[in-house]
Design an enzyme around this catalytic site. Structure first.
Site, PDB file in Angstrom:
ATOM      1  N   PRO A  12      41.558  38.980  31.272  1.00 32.94           N
ATOM      2  CA  PRO A  12      40.137  39.025  31.348  1.00 32.94           C
ATOM      3  C   PRO A  12      39.467  40.402  31.743  1.00 32.94           C
ATOM      4  O   PRO A  12      40.021  40.749  32.887  1.00 32.94           O
ATOM      5  CB  PRO A  12      39.747  37.823  31.750  1.00 32.94           C
ATOM      6  CG  PRO A  12      40.747  37.302  32.619  1.00 32.94           C
ATOM      7  CD  PRO A  12      42.276  38.070  32.113  1.00 32.94           C
ATOM      8  N   ASN A  13      38.558  40.613  31.198  1.00 36.86           N
ATOM      9  CA  ASN A  13      37.574  41.556  31.530  1.00 36.86           C
ATOM     10  C   ASN A  13      37.929  42.768  31.591  1.00 36.86           C
ATOM     11  O   ASN A  13      37.169  43.978  31.782  1.00 36.86           O
ATOM     12  CB  ASN A  13      37.208  41.508  32.838  1.00 36.86           C
ATOM     13  CG  ASN A  13      36.151  39.806  33.079  1.00 36.86           C
ATOM     14  OD1 ASN A  13      35.278  39.716  32.193  1.00 36.86           O
ATOM     15  ND2 ASN A  13      36.652  39.389  34.181  1.00 36.86           N
ATOM     16  N   TYR A  25      37.276  50.768  39.429  1.00 33.51           N
ATOM     17  CA  TYR A  25      38.244  50.912  38.000  1.00 33.51           C
ATOM     18  C   TYR A  25      37.972  52.319  37.464  1.00 33.51           C
ATOM     19  O   TYR A  25      38.948  52.529  36.673  1.00 33.51           O
ATOM     20  CB  TYR A  25      37.969  49.978  37.293  1.00 33.51           C
ATOM     21  CG  TYR A  25      38.171  48.644  37.860  1.00 33.51           C
ATOM     22  CD1 TYR A  25      39.145  47.992  38.522  1.00 33.51           C
ATOM     23  CD2 TYR A  25      37.126  47.466  37.929  1.00 33.51           C
ATOM     24  CE1 TYR A  25      39.469  46.771  38.922  1.00 33.51           C
ATOM     25  CE2 TYR A  25      37.300  46.254  38.487  1.00 33.51           C
ATOM     26  CZ  TYR A  25      38.281  45.919  38.913  1.00 33.51           C
ATOM     27  OH  TYR A  25      38.575  44.675  39.726  1.00 33.51           O
ATOM     28  N   ASN A  76      48.742  43.525  33.244  1.00 26.14           N
ATOM     29  CA  ASN A  76      47.675  43.304  34.076  1.00 26.14           C
ATOM     30  C   ASN A  76      47.105  42.200  33.880  1.00 26.14           C
ATOM     31  O   ASN A  76      46.110  42.048  32.826  1.00 26.14           O
ATOM     32  CB  ASN A  76      46.719  44.729  33.837  1.00 26.14           C
ATOM     33  CG  ASN A  76      45.732  44.844  34.949  1.00 26.14           C
ATOM     34  OD1 ASN A  76      45.556  43.600  35.633  1.00 26.14           O
ATOM     35  ND2 ASN A  76      44.799  46.012  34.949  1.00 26.14           N
ATOM     36  N   HIS A 102      48.282  46.667  38.455  1.00 26.34           N
ATOM     37  CA  HIS A 102      46.784  46.665  38.615  1.00 26.34           C
ATOM     38  C   HIS A 102      46.294  48.277  38.719  1.00 26.34           C
ATOM     39  O   HIS A 102      46.976  49.075  39.264  1.00 26.34           O
ATOM     40  CB  HIS A 102      46.418  46.170  39.865  1.00 26.34           C
ATOM     41  CG  HIS A 102      47.163  44.595  39.809  1.00 26.34           C
ATOM     42  ND1 HIS A 102      46.421  43.606  39.224  1.00 26.34           N
ATOM     43  CD2 HIS A 102      47.995  44.066  40.483  1.00 26.34           C
ATOM     44  CE1 HIS A 102      46.762  42.817  39.201  1.00 26.34           C
ATOM     45  NE2 HIS A 102      47.941  42.872  40.022  1.00 26.34           N
TER      46      HIS A 102
END
Ligand code: DQA
Length: 148
Positions: A12-13, A25, A76, A102
């Site tokens: 998600p996202n 990020y 991820n 990640h």
């Protein structure tokens, strides 16, 4: 012989990458990261499949579909990393290599991100190297499955 299949899963996202908290990020998009992983995979004669969903059930289904078909899963899982026992169980039932990935280093962030329910069922984890992690994950998979 057919090229080994590796499944890259995005939770998600992650479709918001590029816009979402760039200070954490970075500015690269999910498409950029997948492209980077795909180029690394190609260099090792690996066929990379990518699947993204914001829904846990979709990711569980894709892990089931990978059984007996893909040699490895790079995942991820986004925030699902920290609480999705159904992803944990699905990965435990997968017979190939599992790499947890990640962009950020969750251990250096809020306490609730310090637990991963993915890492106990992963061969290894790559975190904190931004987009480079996508390349490193493929390098790790290639070595573990003995790709060229
Ligand atoms: C993430 C880290 C998670 O804690 C977070 O919920 C994400 C992204 C990362 O790639 O750094 O969505 O998985």
């Amino acid at each position: 012989m057919a090229e080994p299949i590796v499944l890259l899963l995005s939770g998600p996202n992650l479709t918001l990458l590029g816009e979402r908290q760039p200070e954490i990020y970075g500015v690269a998009t999910l498409e950029d990261h997948v492209g980077r992983a795909r180029a690394a995979a190609r260099a090792h004669g690996i066929e990379l499949e990518h699947f993204q969903s914001d829904a846990e059930a979709d990711l569980v289904r894709e892990i089931h579909r990978a059984r007996g078909r893909a040699r490895a899963i790079v995942i991820n899982a986004g925030a699902l990393t920290h609480y999705s026992w159904s992803l944990h169980d699905a990965l435990a039932a997968f017979d190939g290599v599992v790499v947890e990935l990640h962009l950020s280093n969750p251990d250096a962030r809020e306490p609730w991100r310090h637990q991963s329910v993915i890492s106990p069922v992963a061969d290894g984890s790559i975190a904190g190297f931004g987009g480079l992690g996508y390349e490193l994950a493929i390098e790790a998979v290639a070595a573990l499955i003995g790709a060229r």
